[in-house]
Design a protein around this motif. Structure first.
Motif, PDB file in Angstrom:
ATOM      1  N   ASP A 110     -14.678   1.283  -3.358  1.00 53.11           N
ATOM      2  CA  ASP A 110     -14.328   2.231  -2.304  1.00 53.11           C
ATOM      3  C   ASP A 110     -14.085   1.561  -0.952  1.00 53.11           C
ATOM      4  O   ASP A 110     -13.868   2.231   0.063  1.00 53.11           O
ATOM      5  CB  ASP A 110     -15.424   3.279  -2.149  1.00 53.11           C
ATOM      6  CG  ASP A 110     -16.771   2.668  -1.759  1.00 53.11           C
ATOM      7  OD1 ASP A 110     -16.914   1.433  -1.884  1.00 53.11           O
ATOM      8  OD2 ASP A 110     -17.666   3.428  -1.333  1.00 53.11           O
TER       9      ASP A 110
ATOM     10  N   ALA B 272      -2.968   1.278   4.671  1.00 50.65           N
ATOM     11  CA  ALA B 272      -4.301   1.309   4.063  1.00 50.65           C
ATOM     12  C   ALA B 272      -4.274   0.572   2.724  1.00 50.65           C
ATOM     13  O   ALA B 272      -3.304   0.655   1.966  1.00 50.65           O
ATOM     14  CB  ALA B 272      -4.750   2.745   3.867  1.00 50.65           C
TER      15      ALA B 272
ATOM     16  N   SER C 162      -6.888  -0.084  -0.591  1.00 47.18           N
ATOM     17  CA  SER C 162      -8.155   0.196  -1.266  1.00 47.18           C
ATOM     18  C   SER C 162      -8.387  -0.840  -2.358  1.00 47.18           C
ATOM     19  O   SER C 162      -7.526  -1.053  -3.221  1.00 47.18           O
ATOM     20  CB  SER C 162      -8.139   1.595  -1.885  1.00 47.18           C
ATOM     21  OG  SER C 162      -9.258   1.782  -2.728  1.00 47.18           O
TER      22      SER C 162
ATOM     23  N   GLU D 272      -6.830  -3.220   5.321  1.00 50.98           N
ATOM     24  CA  GLU D 272      -5.463  -2.991   5.788  1.00 50.98           C
ATOM     25  C   GLU D 272      -4.551  -4.119   5.330  1.00 50.98           C
ATOM     26  O   GLU D 272      -4.984  -5.268   5.217  1.00 50.98           O
ATOM     27  CB  GLU D 272      -5.396  -2.932   7.323  1.00 50.98           C
ATOM     28  CG  GLU D 272      -6.004  -1.715   7.957  1.00 50.98           C
ATOM     29  CD  GLU D 272      -5.782  -1.703   9.459  1.00 50.98           C
ATOM     30  OE1 GLU D 272      -4.837  -2.393   9.931  1.00 50.98           O
ATOM     31  OE2 GLU D 272      -6.540  -1.026  10.160  1.00 50.98           O
TER      32      GLU D 272
ATOM     33  N   GLU E 156     -12.210   0.032   2.034  1.00 50.43           N
ATOM     34  CA  GLU E 156     -10.870   0.208   2.575  1.00 50.43           C
ATOM     35  C   GLU E 156     -10.563  -0.912   3.566  1.00 50.43           C
ATOM     36  O   GLU E 156     -11.349  -1.196   4.465  1.00 50.43           O
ATOM     37  CB  GLU E 156     -10.750   1.566   3.276  1.00 50.43           C
ATOM     38  CG  GLU E 156     -10.929   2.775   2.358  1.00 50.43           C
ATOM     39  CD  GLU E 156      -9.742   2.994   1.445  1.00 50.43           C
ATOM     40  OE1 GLU E 156      -8.639   2.503   1.786  1.00 50.43           O
ATOM     41  OE2 GLU E 156      -9.894   3.647   0.399  1.00 50.43           O
TER      42      GLU E 156
END
Length: 211
Positions: free
Chosen positions: A55, A65, A67, A59, A57
Motif C-alpha cells: 500500500d 502516483a 503504488s 511518485e 504510495e
C-alpha cells in the motif's frame, strides 16, 4: 559465504504459539537468526519482516502516483537511495551488472530516490540515473515521507519484497557485488536450509563434483 551474515531474512523465528517448542529447535532458530542479522542495528525502526509494503504510495519522475502493490508480481529488490550518498551511487553504478543475477530468481529492481532538498536538489536524482545509464524502474519519495515512515536508518537500504509485497529480507547498506545479491535472493526464494546447503556445496566441491 559472501553476504550470508550481512542481511536480515525472513526465517523460522518462533512465534507466540511456539514458546513450548523443544529446546533443540529453539537453539537452531536462535543460531539462524544471529546468522542473518549482521546489520540489525542499522535496520529500519518502522519495518519488520513479514510486513506488507503493497500500500506504499510514491511518485514517478513526472509526478504521477505510483503504488508498489500495483507493480509487483515477482520478487522485487527495493533500494532506497539519495543522490548525495556516495555509497548509493557506488551500488547504482553496478546496477546493470546485477540484472543477470536477479533474472536467475525471476526478481526485479525498484529504485526509490529519497528527496532531501537540504542535501541535494531534486534534479540530481535523474542526473545520477542518466549518468549510470540505469534501465530499471525508478520512483521518488518526495520529502522522504516513506523513508521516515519506515524508520530507515541509512542509505542505501535494500528491501526484498515477495510477489505479494511482503518484506522478505532487509539489507541496510550497499550491495557490494553480484555474489552478495545472489546470496540474499537465494535465501529469500529457496529458504534458509536449502540455500545454506547449496552455498556449502558450491564452496566444497570442484567442477567434477569432488571435494
Amino acid at each position: 559465504v559472501v553476504g550470508i551474515i550481512a542481511f536480515i531474512c525472513l526465517g523460522r523465528k518462533p512465534g507466540k504459539n511456539e514458546k513450548n517448542a523443544a529446546q533443540t529447535e529453539q537453539k537452531e532458530d536462535t543460531n539462524e537468526e544471529k546468522l542473518l542479522s549482521g546489520r540489525v542495528n542499522d535496520s529500519p525502526t518502522g519495518l519488520n519482516l513479514g510486513d506488507s509494503l503493497a500500500d506504499i504510495e510514491l511518485e514517478t519522475e513526472s509526478g504521477e502516483a505510483f503504488s508498489i502493490g500495483e507493480n509487483l508480481g515477482k520478487y522485487t529488490v527495493v533500494t532506497f537511495w539519495g543522490s548525495w550518498c556516495e555509497y548509493c551511487k557506488e551500488q547504482l553504478e553496478q546496477m546493470e551488472s546485477y540484472k543477470s543475477t536477479a533474472e536467475k530468481y525471476n526478481a526485479s529492481f525498484l529504485l526509490v530516490g529519497v528527496i532531501n532538498e537540504e542535501k541535494a536538489p531534486e534534479e540530481e536524482l535523474g542526473q545520477v540515473i542518466e549518468a549510470y545509464e540505469i534501465d530499471v524502474p525508478s520512483v521518488i519519495d518526495r520529502d522522504g515521507k516513506v523513508y521516515k515512515k519506515l524508520g530507515i536508518q541509512k542509505l542505501p537500504t535494500n528491501i526484498v519484497l515477495s510477489p505479494e509485497g511482503r518484506v522478505m529480507a532487509i539489507f541496510p547498506g550497499k550491495i557490494d557485488n553480484a555474489a552478495q545479491l545472489d546470496s540474499m535472493l537465494s535465501y529469500v526464494t529457496k529458504g534458509f536450509d536449502t540455500a545454506t546447503l547449496e552455498a556449502a556445496d558450491s564452496i566444497l566441491t570442484n567442477d567434477e563434483g569432488g571435494i
